[in-house]
Motif scaffolding. Structure first.
Motif, PDB file in Angstrom:
ATOM      1  N   VAL A 144       0.825  -1.204   0.000  1.00  0.00           N
ATOM      2  CA  VAL A 144       0.000   0.000   0.000  1.00  0.00           C
ATOM      3  C   VAL A 144       0.862   1.257   0.000  1.00  0.00           C
ATOM      4  O   VAL A 144       0.535   2.246  -0.643  1.00  0.00           O
ATOM      5  N   ALA A 145       1.987   1.231   0.687  1.00  0.00           N
ATOM      6  CA  ALA A 145       2.844   2.418   0.795  1.00  0.00           C
ATOM      7  C   ALA A 145       3.512   2.762  -0.534  1.00  0.00           C
ATOM      8  O   ALA A 145       3.848   3.918  -0.772  1.00  0.00           O
ATOM      9  N   ASN A 146       3.699   1.790  -1.401  1.00  0.00           N
ATOM     10  CA  ASN A 146       4.440   2.023  -2.642  1.00  0.00           C
ATOM     11  C   ASN A 146       3.580   2.535  -3.787  1.00  0.00           C
ATOM     12  O   ASN A 146       4.075   3.227  -4.672  1.00  0.00           O
ATOM     13  N   CYS A 147       2.301   2.145  -3.820  1.00  0.00           N
ATOM     14  CA  CYS A 147       1.475   2.520  -4.965  1.00  0.00           C
ATOM     15  C   CYS A 147      -0.001   2.516  -4.605  1.00  0.00           C
ATOM     16  O   CYS A 147      -0.390   2.041  -3.551  1.00  0.00           O
TER      17      CYS A 147
ATOM     18  N   ARG B 163      -1.426   0.723 -12.040  1.00  0.00           N
ATOM     19  CA  ARG B 163      -0.683   1.115 -10.846  1.00  0.00           C
ATOM     20  C   ARG B 163      -0.278   2.569 -10.986  1.00  0.00           C
ATOM     21  O   ARG B 163       0.250   2.974 -12.017  1.00  0.00           O
ATOM     22  N   VAL B 164      -0.530   3.363  -9.946  1.00  0.00           N
ATOM     23  CA  VAL B 164      -0.157   4.777  -9.935  1.00  0.00           C
ATOM     24  C   VAL B 164       0.598   5.061  -8.647  1.00  0.00           C
ATOM     25  O   VAL B 164       0.467   4.316  -7.664  1.00  0.00           O
ATOM     26  N   PRO B 165       1.398   6.129  -8.608  1.00  0.00           N
ATOM     27  CA  PRO B 165       2.120   6.464  -7.373  1.00  0.00           C
ATOM     28  C   PRO B 165       1.142   6.698  -6.223  1.00  0.00           C
ATOM     29  O   PRO B 165       0.034   7.194  -6.429  1.00  0.00           O
ATOM     30  N   ALA B 166       1.565   6.327  -5.030  1.00  0.00           N
ATOM     31  CA  ALA B 166       0.725   6.512  -3.839  1.00  0.00           C
ATOM     32  C   ALA B 166       0.474   7.997  -3.630  1.00  0.00           C
ATOM     33  O   ALA B 166       1.359   8.831  -3.829  1.00  0.00           O
ATOM     34  N   ARG B 167      -0.736   8.316  -3.224  1.00  0.00           N
ATOM     35  CA  ARG B 167      -1.085   9.706  -2.957  1.00  0.00           C
ATOM     36  C   ARG B 167      -0.497  10.128  -1.628  1.00  0.00           C
ATOM     37  O   ARG B 167      -0.608   9.426  -0.634  1.00  0.00           O
ATOM     38  N   ALA B 168       0.118  11.284  -1.615  1.00  0.00           N
ATOM     39  CA  ALA B 168       0.687  11.817  -0.363  1.00  0.00           C
ATOM     40  C   ALA B 168      -0.443  12.380   0.493  1.00  0.00           C
ATOM     41  O   ALA B 168      -1.327  13.064  -0.007  1.00  0.00           O
ATOM     42  N   THR B 169      -0.413  12.085   1.775  1.00  0.00           N
ATOM     43  CA  THR B 169      -1.437  12.594   2.677  1.00  0.00           C
ATOM     44  C   THR B 169      -1.129  14.015   3.114  1.00  0.00           C
ATOM     45  O   THR B 169      -2.005  14.745   3.525  1.00  0.00           O
ATOM     46  N   CYS B 170       0.122  14.380   3.049  1.00  0.00           N
ATOM     47  CA  CYS B 170       0.517  15.722   3.452  1.00  0.00           C
ATOM     48  C   CYS B 170       1.509  16.247   2.426  1.00  0.00           C
ATOM     49  O   CYS B 170       2.507  15.602   2.140  1.00  0.00           O
ATOM     50  N   VAL B 171       1.238  17.410   1.916  1.00  0.00           N
ATOM     51  CA  VAL B 171       2.128  18.013   0.937  1.00  0.00           C
ATOM     52  C   VAL B 171       2.780  19.227   1.558  1.00  0.00           C
ATOM     53  O   VAL B 171       2.097  20.117   2.057  1.00  0.00           O
ATOM     54  N   SER B 172       4.091  19.252   1.570  1.00  0.00           N
ATOM     55  CA  SER B 172       4.782  20.423   2.109  1.00  0.00           C
ATOM     56  C   SER B 172       5.320  21.229   0.950  1.00  0.00           C
ATOM     57  O   SER B 172       5.840  20.694  -0.016  1.00  0.00           O
ATOM     58  N   MET B 173       5.172  22.523   1.055  1.00  0.00           N
ATOM     59  CA  MET B 173       5.629  23.400  -0.005  1.00  0.00           C
ATOM     60  C   MET B 173       6.742  24.277   0.509  1.00  0.00           C
ATOM     61  O   MET B 173       6.696  24.774   1.633  1.00  0.00           O
ATOM     62  N   LYS B 174       7.744  24.453  -0.302  1.00  0.00           N
ATOM     63  CA  LYS B 174       8.844  25.360   0.055  1.00  0.00           C
ATOM     64  C   LYS B 174       8.678  26.633  -0.754  1.00  0.00           C
ATOM     65  O   LYS B 174       8.503  26.581  -1.965  1.00  0.00           O
ATOM     66  N   LEU B 175       8.737  27.741  -0.096  1.00  0.00           N
ATOM     67  CA  LEU B 175       8.614  29.035  -0.773  1.00  0.00           C
ATOM     68  C   LEU B 175       9.954  29.685  -0.946  1.00  0.00           C
ATOM     69  O   LEU B 175      10.842  29.599  -0.229  1.00  0.00           O
TER      70      LEU B 175
END
Length: 85
Positions: free
Chosen positions: A41-44, A73-85
């Motif tokens: 589950v963690a991989n895809c 098969r698609v990449p696993a969706r990230a639950t948290c997205v961090s953005m760098k400004l």
């Protein structure tokens, strides 16, 4: 027993996921396919498409019995997205 026929887009033949009832939730179908194919589950994640129309099933869909689907098969969706400004 009811079943949904599935195949990965890269394979030639269909496999079957069996269940009780008239339909199976998209989440349950994905879990059963991942278990049968030994995917982590963690991989895809899996994208499930109607075999006849290539239309993607929505997250809350109930898949009726005796239907054929295409699995990608698609990449696993990230639950948290961090953005760098």
């Amino acid at each position: 027993m009811s079943g949904v026929h599935y195949k990965f887009s890269s394979k030639l033949s269909y496999d079957v996921v069996t269940f009780h009832g008239h339909s199976i939730s998209l989440g349950d179908l994905k879990r059963q396919i991942m278990a049968r194919e030994r995917l982590k589950v963690a991989n895809c994640d899996l994208q499930i498409l109607k075999a006849e129309t290539s239309e993607e099933y929505s997250d809350d869909a109930q898949i009726p019995k005796n239907v054929s689907v295409i699995v990608k098969r698609v990449p696993a969706r990230a639950t948290c997205v961090s953005m760098k400004l």
